[in-house]
Design an enzyme around this catalytic site. Sequence first.
Site, mmCIF file in Angstrom:
data_model
loop_
_atom_site.group_PDB
_atom_site.id
_atom_site.type_symbol
_atom_site.label_atom_id
_atom_site.label_comp_id
_atom_site.label_asym_id
_atom_site.label_seq_id
_atom_site.Cartn_x
_atom_site.Cartn_y
_atom_site.Cartn_z
ATOM 1 N N GLU A 166 145.649 -39.249 65.616
ATOM 2 C CA GLU A 166 146.386 -40.248 66.381
ATOM 3 C C GLU A 166 145.635 -41.569 66.364
ATOM 4 O OE1 GLU A 166 148.178 -37.330 69.889
ATOM 5 O OE2 GLU A 166 146.500 -38.673 70.337
ATOM 6 N N HIS B 253 141.832 -38.505 68.282
ATOM 7 C CA HIS B 253 142.304 -39.879 68.461
ATOM 8 C C HIS B 253 141.105 -40.808 68.360
ATOM 9 C CE1 HIS B 253 145.253 -42.707 70.743
ATOM 10 N NE2 HIS B 253 144.379 -43.412 70.057
ATOM 11 N N HIS C 271 150.358 -35.432 76.921
ATOM 12 C CA HIS C 271 149.675 -36.217 77.957
ATOM 13 C C HIS C 271 149.859 -35.559 79.315
ATOM 14 C CE1 HIS C 271 147.304 -39.754 78.955
ATOM 15 N NE2 HIS C 271 147.280 -39.973 77.654
#
Length: 253
Positions: free
Chosen positions: A76, A44, A197
């Site tokens: 991401e 990310h 997450h």
Amino acid sequence: MTVCLSANVNAIAELRNRRNLPWPSVIALSRLALSAGAAGITVHPRPDERHIRLSDVPEIAEMIETEFPDREFNVEGNPDARFVELVERVKPDQVTLVPDDIRQATSDHGWDIAHHREFLTDIIARIKAGGMRVSVFVNPEPGTANLAQEVGADRIEIYTGPYGGALTPDVQSRELDHVAATGRAAEAAGIGVNAGHDLTLDNLQPLVAAVPNLLEVSIGHCLTADALIYGMEGAIARYLEICDPDAGGSPTS
């Protein structure tokens, strides 16, 4: 169904970035994760490059392509111009669109798809035209599934922070119900389901059981913490035993 495990290496990069030194090596530890059986690597890159640097992304992509061509690379990020140009250049297998704010310590909410419908429709079409699968990061709300399908997403990634961060059984159960309902809505809408997450060795198995159409989990923070205890190979083995219980192998290997 086997759930693919994508090892998120952001925390490894963040540790590296504490010093102006090339270790711990993001490439080397990504290679270890893939060698141990991870289905892919997730990164990310954020504008401030506080963990994954833009220069890391093509290096990881090249390593996967040359050494692990059967594995996937998931990138991401918030689809600003620089991010879209990056993924169009690197061409990962999957692009996960996340509504980041530079002030966030980590991603903490999904898209308001209705509010960003036109923007997401255009961005998703552009990325898919480059041959990449697109997943949209959403809150655990069933209504997001149809909206994601309408803007052209192939998958949703359900934000599991409220579930993973629940400190009492009743709250955890309630949050898991939200995730499961969103998974069912995605199945009805005809799109795939990812999740990520605050997933851990303790809370992953109930999630896998509650969302039978779950395709992929992206795990980074706790996976990195577990790797400090068990080594990267040992940590991956423990997560794989949950994601793919029929694969065999010992969680202590």
